[in-house]
Scaffold this active site. Structure first.
Site, short mmCIF file in Angstrom:
data_model
loop_
_atom_site.label_atom_id
_atom_site.label_comp_id
_atom_site.label_asym_id
_atom_site.label_seq_id
_atom_site.Cartn_x
_atom_site.Cartn_y
_atom_site.Cartn_z
N GLY A 1 0.83 -1.19 0.00
CA GLY A 1 0.00 0.00 0.00
C GLY A 1 0.87 1.25 0.00
N GLY B 1 0.71 -5.13 0.60
CA GLY B 1 -0.50 -5.16 -0.20
C GLY B 1 -0.33 -5.88 -1.53
N GLU C 1 6.40 -5.38 7.71
CA GLU C 1 5.70 -4.37 8.50
C GLU C 1 6.25 -4.15 9.90
OE1 GLU C 1 3.02 -5.60 5.20
OE2 GLU C 1 4.31 -6.65 6.62
N ASP D 1 -0.40 -7.50 7.61
CA ASP D 1 -1.86 -7.49 7.54
C ASP D 1 -2.32 -8.16 6.25
OD1 ASP D 1 -0.89 -5.35 5.95
OD2 ASP D 1 -2.74 -4.21 6.23
#
Length: 369
Positions: A76, A124, A147, A155
């Site tokens: 992302g 992402g 992350e 995530d």
């Protein structure tokens, strides 16, 4: 080539390119200078394209690729999320909500969904590819969930797909954020085939030439005709050590096992983990252990979505992004600075149910693989 990107976008080029090539629905992520990192508009573009292709009887399969030669997608657009969080905007929540819905949708897409995981595939970008039915890696693949190095946690359903192995490989990948090559991604069960990068254009052309009614088995057989054995990876040689060193339910126990081991591998891993956010490490391991006991991808995504609210309130996320993306000094000052200073209350803040749930109801059973 036709695009379904937002017509009022300020970008000089559409961020997502969508078209047809024979029986193949093509989705191309089109931000090569930004390593095709995802924006909210791109998430919406991909979702709209899947709507279009799923209901088109002349489309046999969908192929997702990244423009340029550097990668499918680096994740992302974390700078936009950083800025939105700082400003108190609802954009980060909206982005994660729609991205996680897209992840779940890809896992349940009714037609073959093929992803060329060529080059960088992180964060992402993993969510755009790992739930597909045909996940193809190359000699250029660099797969990672990094992350914990920016004060966040893996995530996009990582607490689901990194906990389906009968090993601790997923725990290692989530906590360390270390990049993996093709053979290692296949070993963990997150890719299906290795195809040399210079063969991808020919494979795409062959897929486009399939009849509209081609079944999944026919598509799989075609891909296998292009597949080869990948170059040797690095994880298999360390799998027994990883299972032994990461098979604990606290980060402190993992650190202690690494210290006691004294092997070169353990020393290297300990140095990697010591540089990560202590709070992020604890939150990540907690999500993984809960994910291992969870029956559906949607439930894991729901839990991760709830945890993003705490991310936006945390000091470590903004400090991690500052150090990695803004100032680029690679010297984040984590608070708390050590595992021993992380309190139960700080960790518990990430495990509070969301006031605005992601899914109206949870679908049990997990995605199609």
């Amino acid at each position: 080539m036709r695009s379904i990107s937002d017509p009022v976008s300020l970008s000089p080029e559409p961020q997502t390119l969508v078209d047809r090539d024979g029986a193949l629905g093509r989705i191309r992520l089109n931000r090569p200078k930004a390593l095709n990192s995802l924006t909210l508009q791109m998430v919406r573009d991909v979702d709209a394209a899947l709507d279009q292709f799923e209901h088109d009887p002349t489309v046999a399969a969908v192929l997702v690729t990244g423009e340029g030669e550097r990668g499918l997608c680096a994740g992302g657009d974390i700078r936009v999320i950083y800025d939105g969080g700082r400003a108190g905007s609802d954009m980060p929540e909206t982005f994660w909500r729609e991205e996680y819905h897209l992840n779940a949708r890809i896992g349940r897409f009714l037609k073959p969904y093929i992803a060329f995981m060529d080059g960088i595939v992180m964060g992402g970008g993993v969510g755009i590819s790992v739930y597909g039915s045909q996940r193809i890696v190359t000699e250029r693949t660099r797969f990672a969930m990094p992350e914990t190095g920016i004060g966040f946690f893996p995530d996009i359903g990582a607490s689901w797909f990194l906990t389906r192995q009968n090993s601790e490989l997923g725990t290692y990948v989530a906590l360390t954020g270390e990049p993996l090559g093709a053979a290692d991604v296949i070993l963990i069960g997150l890719a299906d085939s290795f195809v040399p990068s210079d063969r991808l254009p020919a494979l795409a052309e062959a897929l486009a030439g399939l009849p509209a009614g081609a079944a999944g088995e026919e598509i799989s057989a075609l891909i296998q005709g292009f597949s080869q054995a990948p170059p040797a990876g690095t994880l298999e040689a360390h799998q027994q050590a990883i299972d032994r060193l990461f098979g604990f339910d606290t980060v402190e126990a993992i650190f202690e096992a690494l210290r006691r081991d004294e092997s070169p591998f353990a020393e290297k891993v300990l140095a990697v983990l010591t540089a990560k956010s202590p709070l992020s490490l604890k939150v990540t391991l907690g999500l993984l252990r809960l994910g291992r006991q969870t029956a559906s991808l949607e439930s894991c995504l729901e839990r991760e979505f709830a945890a993003t609210a705490a991310v936006l309130r945390s000091q470590d996320f903004y400090e991690g992004v500052r150090a990695a993306v803004i100032d680029k000094d690679r010297n984040p000052q984590w608070r708390p600075a050590s595992l021993g200073d992380v309190t139960e209350a700080q960790v518990a803040a990430y495990f509070q149910p969301s006031a605005h749930p992601l899914f109206a109801e949870t679908i049990e059973g997990g995605p199609r693989t």
